[in-house]
Design a protein around this motif. Structure first.
Motif, short mmCIF file in Angstrom:
data_model
loop_
_atom_site.label_atom_id
_atom_site.label_comp_id
_atom_site.label_asym_id
_atom_site.label_seq_id
_atom_site.Cartn_x
_atom_site.Cartn_y
_atom_site.Cartn_z
N ASP A 11 0.83 -1.21 0.00
CA ASP A 11 0.00 0.00 0.00
C ASP A 11 0.86 1.25 0.00
O ASP A 11 0.55 2.24 -0.67
CB ASP A 11 -0.95 0.00 1.20
CG ASP A 11 -2.00 -1.10 1.10
OD1 ASP A 11 -2.29 -1.53 -0.03
OD2 ASP A 11 -2.53 -1.51 2.15
N ASP A 12 1.97 1.23 0.75
CA ASP A 12 2.87 2.37 0.82
C ASP A 12 3.48 2.64 -0.55
O ASP A 12 3.58 3.80 -0.98
CB ASP A 12 3.96 2.10 1.84
CG ASP A 12 4.95 3.25 1.96
OD1 ASP A 12 4.50 4.39 2.15
OD2 ASP A 12 6.17 3.02 1.85
N VAL A 13 3.88 1.58 -1.26
CA VAL A 13 4.45 1.74 -2.59
C VAL A 13 3.42 2.35 -3.54
O VAL A 13 3.72 3.28 -4.29
CB VAL A 13 4.94 0.39 -3.14
CG1 VAL A 13 5.28 0.49 -4.62
CG2 VAL A 13 6.16 -0.09 -2.37
N ARG A 14 2.21 1.84 -3.51
CA ARG A 14 1.16 2.37 -4.39
C ARG A 14 0.89 3.85 -4.11
O ARG A 14 0.74 4.65 -5.04
CB ARG A 14 -0.13 1.56 -4.21
CG ARG A 14 -0.01 0.12 -4.66
CD ARG A 14 -1.35 -0.58 -4.64
NE ARG A 14 -1.23 -1.99 -4.94
CZ ARG A 14 -1.23 -2.95 -4.03
NH1 ARG A 14 -1.35 -2.66 -2.74
NH2 ARG A 14 -1.12 -4.22 -4.39
N VAL A 15 0.84 4.20 -2.84
CA VAL A 15 0.60 5.60 -2.47
C VAL A 15 1.73 6.48 -2.99
O VAL A 15 1.50 7.56 -3.55
CB VAL A 15 0.45 5.74 -0.95
CG1 VAL A 15 0.47 7.21 -0.54
CG2 VAL A 15 -0.84 5.09 -0.48
N ARG A 16 2.97 6.03 -2.82
CA ARG A 16 4.11 6.81 -3.29
C ARG A 16 4.11 6.97 -4.80
O ARG A 16 4.41 8.04 -5.33
CB ARG A 16 5.42 6.14 -2.84
CG ARG A 16 5.67 6.19 -1.34
CD ARG A 16 7.06 5.70 -1.03
NE ARG A 16 7.31 5.59 0.40
CZ ARG A 16 8.52 5.47 0.94
NH1 ARG A 16 9.58 5.42 0.15
NH2 ARG A 16 8.66 5.38 2.24
N LEU A 17 3.78 5.89 -5.51
CA LEU A 17 3.74 5.96 -6.97
C LEU A 17 2.66 6.93 -7.45
O LEU A 17 2.89 7.73 -8.35
CB LEU A 17 3.49 4.56 -7.55
CG LEU A 17 4.70 3.62 -7.61
CD1 LEU A 17 4.25 2.21 -8.02
CD2 LEU A 17 5.75 4.14 -8.57
N VAL A 18 1.48 6.82 -6.86
CA VAL A 18 0.38 7.72 -7.24
C VAL A 18 0.76 9.17 -6.96
O VAL A 18 0.58 10.06 -7.80
CB VAL A 18 -0.92 7.34 -6.50
CG1 VAL A 18 -1.97 8.43 -6.69
CG2 VAL A 18 -1.45 6.01 -7.02
N HIS A 19 1.30 9.41 -5.77
CA HIS A 19 1.66 10.78 -5.40
C HIS A 19 2.77 11.31 -6.31
O HIS A 19 2.72 12.47 -6.78
CB HIS A 19 2.12 10.82 -3.95
CG HIS A 19 2.51 12.19 -3.47
ND1 HIS A 19 1.66 13.27 -3.50
CD2 HIS A 19 3.69 12.65 -2.96
CE1 HIS A 19 2.27 14.33 -3.02
NE2 HIS A 19 3.51 13.99 -2.69
N GLY A 20 3.79 10.47 -6.59
CA GLY A 20 4.88 10.90 -7.44
C GLY A 20 4.42 11.25 -8.84
O GLY A 20 4.83 12.28 -9.40
N GLY A 54 0.52 -4.32 -12.45
CA GLY A 54 0.29 -4.04 -11.04
C GLY A 54 1.19 -2.89 -10.64
O GLY A 54 2.42 -3.00 -10.72
N TYR A 55 0.63 -1.77 -10.25
CA TYR A 55 1.43 -0.59 -9.93
C TYR A 55 1.95 -0.71 -8.50
O TYR A 55 1.49 -0.04 -7.57
CB TYR A 55 0.59 0.68 -10.14
CG TYR A 55 0.16 0.85 -11.58
CD1 TYR A 55 0.98 1.54 -12.48
CD2 TYR A 55 -1.03 0.33 -12.05
CE1 TYR A 55 0.61 1.70 -13.81
CE2 TYR A 55 -1.41 0.47 -13.38
CZ TYR A 55 -0.59 1.16 -14.25
OH TYR A 55 -0.95 1.30 -15.58
N ASP A 56 2.94 -1.58 -8.35
CA ASP A 56 3.52 -1.90 -7.05
C ASP A 56 4.85 -2.60 -7.29
O ASP A 56 5.50 -2.35 -8.31
CB ASP A 56 2.56 -2.78 -6.23
CG ASP A 56 2.04 -3.98 -7.01
OD1 ASP A 56 2.77 -4.48 -7.90
OD2 ASP A 56 0.91 -4.43 -6.75
N HIS A 57 5.26 -3.48 -6.37
CA HIS A 57 6.54 -4.18 -6.51
C HIS A 57 6.58 -5.14 -7.70
O HIS A 57 7.65 -5.65 -8.04
CB HIS A 57 6.82 -5.02 -5.25
CG HIS A 57 7.11 -4.23 -4.03
ND1 HIS A 57 6.14 -3.93 -3.10
CD2 HIS A 57 8.24 -3.65 -3.59
CE1 HIS A 57 6.68 -3.23 -2.11
NE2 HIS A 57 7.95 -3.03 -2.39
#
Length: 229
Positions: A11-20, A54-57
């Motif tokens: 979830d942290d990765v997804r949030v960072r990607l979206v925000h970035g 998948g917008y994550d790892h």
């Protein structure tokens, strides 16, 4: 990680990607400086998600290859491919937004793992989208950011499915070219360059119009019905 329950780190990765990506779309000049931002780049920054990523790892820059060697991309600063400043030193290029110089047979490979619930739709599980070194652009993250993330980014244009994995068996993916935006949203991940956006950039056979693209011959053969699709 596909098939597993999402974790707090996911979830942290997804949030960072979206925000970035939202920051990059809203304030591209913080990354591009005085370099003009093309319509193509803006469309990539603002495009809608696709179902096969998948917008994550699970989707990330995995390796750089040539005809004779392969470098796996991992976190840390010992490998030039994960350290933006060292890249500039190695390539002898000035600071600011730039295209890397042409290097024959040097290819970045982005690992794509299709989410479990979409594998029936695409009849594929995992594979690589790759392009040429000359079609890769680095964007240094803004220094004025108060985030703990560097927000460094890269764009790889005109990526096509490689023979590894099962993506070539999926016409929705393999018959197209893809522009990919990757962002470095932290140094604490095994694979730091994660896919933040991906956009269709045209038919695979369009490569036959690019005499500088080493994939031109296979695209020409595909156009004449000699390829896989």
């Amino acid at each position: 990680m596909a098939g597993q329950e999402p974790t707090s780190e996911d979830d942290d990765v997804r949030v960072r990607l979206v925000h970035g990506r939202e920051m990059l779309a809203a304030y591209p000049y913080l990354w591009m400086g005085f370099e003009p931002c093309s319509r193509r780049d803006l469309e990539l920054f603002n495009c809608s998600p696709v179902d096969f990523v998948g917008y994550d790892h699970t989707s990330y820059l995995r390796k750089i290859t040539t005809m004779t060697w392969e470098v796996k991309v991992r976190s840390g600063k010992e490998l030039f491919v994960t350290n933006e400043e060292q890249i500039r030193i190695n390539e002898g290029l000035p600071k600011g937004c730039f295209f890397t110089p042409g290097r024959r047979n040097k290819e970045p490979h982005v690992k794509i793992t299709i989410p479990v619930d979409k594998r029936g739709t695409f009849n594929a599980t995992t594979g690589f989208l790759c392009s040429m070194w000359s079609k890769l652009k680095f964007l240094k993250g803004p220094h004025e950011s108060n985030s703990t993330c560097a927000w460094d980014a890269m764009i790889i244009y005109d990526c096509t499915a490689s023979s590894e994995g099962t993506l070539r068996g999926c016409p929705q993916i393999a018959t197209r070219k893809w522009d990919i935006l990757l962002m470095k949203v932290g140094d604490d991940y095994e694979y730091p360059w994660l896919v933040a956006a991906i956009k269709d950039s045209g038919a695979y056979t369009d490569l036959r119009h690019d005499p500088f693209d080493e994939r031109q011959r296979s695209a020409f053969e595909s156009f004449h019905g000699l390829g896989n699709f």
